[in-house]
Design a protein around this motif. Sequence first.
Motif, PDB file in Angstrom:
ATOM      1  N   ASN A   1       0.925  -1.086   0.095  1.00 18.53           N
ATOM      2  CA  ASN A   1       0.063  -0.025  -0.005  1.00 18.53           C
ATOM      3  C   ASN A   1       0.954   1.278  -0.152  1.00 18.53           C
ATOM      4  OD1 ASN A   1      -2.401  -1.105  -0.035  1.00 18.53           O
ATOM      5  ND2 ASN A   1      -2.563  -1.563   2.297  1.00 18.53           N
ATOM      6  N   TYR A   2       2.164   1.133   0.158  1.00 20.97           N
ATOM      7  CA  TYR A   2       3.138   2.343   0.425  1.00 20.97           C
ATOM      8  C   TYR A   2       3.925   2.401  -0.685  1.00 20.97           C
ATOM      9  CZ  TYR A   2       6.850   5.395   1.947  1.00 20.97           C
ATOM     10  OH  TYR A   2       7.662   6.283   2.184  1.00 20.97           O
ATOM     11  N   TYR A   3       3.771   3.514  -1.397  1.00 19.55           N
ATOM     12  CA  TYR A   3       4.729   3.785  -2.558  1.00 19.55           C
ATOM     13  C   TYR A   3       5.282   5.144  -2.358  1.00 19.55           C
ATOM     14  CZ  TYR A   3       1.855   0.104  -4.554  1.00 19.55           C
ATOM     15  OH  TYR A   3       1.233  -0.921  -4.724  1.00 19.55           O
ATOM     16  N   GLY A   4       6.448   5.320  -1.621  1.00 11.52           N
ATOM     17  CA  GLY A   4       7.241   6.521  -1.273  1.00 11.52           C
ATOM     18  C   GLY A   4       8.626   6.109  -1.041  1.00 11.52           C
ATOM     19  N   ILE A   5       9.289   7.086  -0.509  1.00 12.48           N
ATOM     20  CA  ILE A   5      10.775   6.782  -0.312  1.00 12.48           C
ATOM     21  C   ILE A   5      11.040   5.509   0.738  1.00 12.48           C
ATOM     22  CG2 ILE A   5      12.930   7.992   0.534  1.00 12.48           C
ATOM     23  CD1 ILE A   5      11.360  10.685   0.244  1.00 12.48           C
ATOM     24  N   LYS A   6      11.872   4.845   0.368  1.00  9.32           N
ATOM     25  CA  LYS A   6      12.057   3.852   1.428  1.00  9.32           C
ATOM     26  C   LYS A   6      13.140   3.903   2.381  1.00  9.32           C
ATOM     27  CE  LYS A   6       9.943   0.726  -1.044  1.00  9.32           C
ATOM     28  NZ  LYS A   6       8.467   0.446  -0.808  1.00  9.32           N
ATOM     29  N   SER A   7      12.989   3.818   3.481  1.00  9.16           N
ATOM     30  CA  SER A   7      13.833   3.800   4.674  1.00  9.16           C
ATOM     31  C   SER A   7      15.068   2.764   4.529  1.00  9.16           C
ATOM     32  CB  SER A   7      13.033   3.675   5.900  1.00  9.16           C
ATOM     33  OG  SER A   7      14.024   3.948   6.981  1.00  9.16           O
ATOM     34  N   LYS A   8      16.014   3.081   4.973  1.00  9.75           N
ATOM     35  CA  LYS A   8      17.415   2.390   5.039  1.00  9.75           C
ATOM     36  C   LYS A   8      17.222   1.783   6.375  1.00  9.75           C
ATOM     37  CE  LYS A   8      20.316   5.325   1.939  1.00  9.75           C
ATOM     38  NZ  LYS A   8      21.584   5.852   2.094  1.00  9.75           N
ATOM     39  N   ARG A   9      18.056   0.516   6.518  1.00  9.03           N
ATOM     40  CA  ARG A   9      18.087  -0.189   7.700  1.00  9.03           C
ATOM     41  C   ARG A   9      18.802   0.498   8.582  1.00  9.03           C
ATOM     42  NH1 ARG A   9      21.774  -4.853   8.746  1.00  9.03           N
ATOM     43  NH2 ARG A   9      21.133  -5.567  10.800  1.00  9.03           N
ATOM     44  N   LEU A  10      17.951   0.716   9.938  1.00  8.30           N
ATOM     45  CA  LEU A  10      18.679   1.527  11.011  1.00  8.30           C
ATOM     46  C   LEU A  10      19.698   0.851  11.593  1.00  8.30           C
ATOM     47  CD1 LEU A  10      18.272   4.121  12.599  1.00  8.30           C
ATOM     48  CD2 LEU A  10      16.623   3.261  13.856  1.00  8.30           C
ATOM     49  N   LEU A  11      20.787   1.214  11.934  1.00  9.86           N
ATOM     50  CA  LEU A  11      21.962   0.734  12.717  1.00  9.86           C
ATOM     51  C   LEU A  11      22.152   1.706  13.759  1.00  9.86           C
ATOM     52  CD1 LEU A  11      24.199  -0.505   9.738  1.00  9.86           C
ATOM     53  CD2 LEU A  11      22.814  -1.828  11.133  1.00  9.86           C
ATOM     54  N   GLU A  12      22.268   1.056  14.938  1.00  8.85           N
ATOM     55  CA  GLU A  12      22.339   1.986  16.210  1.00  8.85           C
ATOM     56  C   GLU A  12      23.635   2.703  16.237  1.00  8.85           C
ATOM     57  OE1 GLU A  12      20.343   2.482  18.978  1.00  8.85           O
ATOM     58  OE2 GLU A  12      18.766   1.633  17.527  1.00  8.85           O
ATOM     59  N   THR A  13      24.648   2.212  15.526  1.00  7.05           N
ATOM     60  CA  THR A  13      25.912   2.863  15.488  1.00  7.05           C
ATOM     61  C   THR A  13      26.286   3.708  14.671  1.00  7.05           C
ATOM     62  OG1 THR A  13      27.096   1.109  14.264  1.00  7.05           O
ATOM     63  CG2 THR A  13      27.039   0.831  16.738  1.00  7.05           C
ATOM     64  N   ARG A  14      25.442   3.916  13.607  1.00  5.16           N
ATOM     65  CA  ARG A  14      25.407   5.012  12.532  1.00  5.16           C
ATOM     66  C   ARG A  14      24.398   6.210  12.713  1.00  5.16           C
ATOM     67  NH1 ARG A  14      29.964   4.797  10.307  1.00  5.16           N
ATOM     68  NH2 ARG A  14      30.620   2.822   9.538  1.00  5.16           N
ATOM     69  N   CYS A  15      24.927   7.180  12.964  1.00  7.59           N
ATOM     70  CA  CYS A  15      24.231   8.745  13.017  1.00  7.59           C
ATOM     71  C   CYS A  15      23.653   9.034  11.657  1.00  7.59           C
ATOM     72  CB  CYS A  15      25.184   9.825  13.253  1.00  7.59           C
ATOM     73  SG  CYS A  15      24.305  11.430  13.395  1.00  7.59           S
ATOM     74  N   SER A  16      24.167   8.459  10.313  1.00  5.30           N
ATOM     75  CA  SER A  16      23.686   8.765   9.015  1.00  5.30           C
ATOM     76  C   SER A  16      22.592   7.966   8.899  1.00  5.30           C
ATOM     77  CB  SER A  16      24.615   8.443   8.148  1.00  5.30           C
ATOM     78  OG  SER A  16      25.056   7.087   8.016  1.00  5.30           O
ATOM     79  N   GLY A  17      22.469   6.625   9.460  1.00  2.05           N
ATOM     80  CA  GLY A  17      21.242   6.029   9.451  1.00  2.05           C
ATOM     81  C   GLY A  17      19.950   6.446   9.985  1.00  2.05           C
ATOM     82  N   HIS A  18      20.229   6.938  11.428  1.00  2.03           N
ATOM     83  CA  HIS A  18      19.234   7.674  12.071  1.00  2.03           C
ATOM     84  C   HIS A  18      18.587   9.159  11.271  1.00  2.03           C
ATOM     85  CE1 HIS A  18      19.251   5.605  15.859  1.00  2.03           C
ATOM     86  NE2 HIS A  18      20.622   5.276  15.520  1.00  2.03           N
ATOM     87  N   HIS A  19      19.542   9.750  10.697  1.00  7.14           N
ATOM     88  CA  HIS A  19      19.263  10.868   9.923  1.00  7.14           C
ATOM     89  C   HIS A  19      18.292  10.425   8.707  1.00  7.14           C
ATOM     90  CE1 HIS A  19      20.296  13.529   6.467  1.00  7.14           C
ATOM     91  NE2 HIS A  19      20.001  14.387   7.232  1.00  7.14           N
ATOM     92  N   ASP A  20      18.694   9.400   7.958  1.00  3.15           N
ATOM     93  CA  ASP A  20      17.774   8.910   6.965  1.00  3.15           C
ATOM     94  C   ASP A  20      16.624   8.421   7.055  1.00  3.15           C
ATOM     95  OD1 ASP A  20      20.279   9.519   5.331  1.00  3.15           O
ATOM     96  OD2 ASP A  20      20.882   7.466   5.289  1.00  3.15           O
ATOM     97  N   CYS A  21      16.556   7.801   8.270  1.00  4.75           N
ATOM     98  CA  CYS A  21      15.271   6.959   8.936  1.00  4.75           C
ATOM     99  C   CYS A  21      14.299   8.282   9.291  1.00  4.75           C
ATOM    100  CB  CYS A  21      15.403   6.143  10.058  1.00  4.75           C
ATOM    101  SG  CYS A  21      13.970   5.424  10.460  1.00  4.75           S
ATOM    102  N   VAL A  22      14.698   9.088   9.992  1.00 10.36           N
ATOM    103  CA  VAL A  22      13.999  10.400  10.365  1.00 10.36           C
ATOM    104  C   VAL A  22      13.537  11.180   9.118  1.00 10.36           C
ATOM    105  CG1 VAL A  22      14.063  12.609  11.905  1.00 10.36           C
ATOM    106  CG2 VAL A  22      14.812  10.422  12.751  1.00 10.36           C
ATOM    107  N   TYR A  23      14.408  11.259   8.187  1.00 12.70           N
ATOM    108  CA  TYR A  23      14.103  12.153   7.055  1.00 12.70           C
ATOM    109  C   TYR A  23      12.939  11.593   6.256  1.00 12.70           C
ATOM    110  CZ  TYR A  23      14.439  14.103   2.320  1.00 12.70           C
ATOM    111  OH  TYR A  23      14.115  14.637   1.108  1.00 12.70           O
ATOM    112  N   VAL A  24      12.941  10.169   6.223  1.00 14.51           N
ATOM    113  CA  VAL A  24      11.758   9.338   5.468  1.00 14.51           C
ATOM    114  C   VAL A  24      10.462   9.768   6.097  1.00 14.51           C
ATOM    115  CG1 VAL A  24      11.018   7.122   4.737  1.00 14.51           C
ATOM    116  CG2 VAL A  24      13.455   7.893   4.062  1.00 14.51           C
ATOM    117  N   ILE A  25      10.492   9.414   7.320  1.00 11.11           N
ATOM    118  CA  ILE A  25       9.394   9.666   8.137  1.00 11.11           C
ATOM    119  C   ILE A  25       8.822  11.027   8.068  1.00 11.11           C
ATOM    120  CG2 ILE A  25       8.379   9.356  10.423  1.00 11.11           C
ATOM    121  CD1 ILE A  25      10.236   7.132  11.228  1.00 11.11           C
TER     122      ILE A  25
END
Length: 155
Positions: A1-25
């Motif tokens: 049902n969702y057709y949008g930007i895909k979120s990358k896998r969130l890794l606790e040790t990667r700040c960039s992963g948190h950034h990407d996840c929050v950006y998508v949301i």
Amino acid sequence: NYYGIKSKRLLETRCSGHHDCVYVINHEISKIIQCLDLSNKNRVVKSEHIVLAKGLLAQISKPSFILLNKFMNEFLDIINIANKVCQSKTSNLTDALNVIDECKKQISYLKEIFTKQKIDQDLDVLDKQYSLRTRLIREKQQSTRLEDFIVIKRW
């Protein structure tokens, strides 16, 4: 049902992963809400997924979640710049310290703009944009007097 930007896998040790996840949301919140709402109504979806969708929908529909995510998006934008500069093979200590100093200034600025007045304005926008009721509607003002809450036992 969702057709949008895909979120990358969130890794606790990667700040960039948190950034990407929050950006998508932050940028896809209305589509995510719509998808979870459709999942609740779709009879083809498994019951355990419906329960998960209802729980997620209840959490991400809260104004506090949406505003915190918006703040975190702006905060992590700043941190992500410092992260990239500090990890760059071409940067030196002076570059890193200058970027960190600038990031501190930007974070101080964020602290100034995320005031109660700004949050109230953002709640008004959320009400209109996502049809959320961010403020409780009360028919009667609740009393603040302690005497109104005391229960007296009568024998």
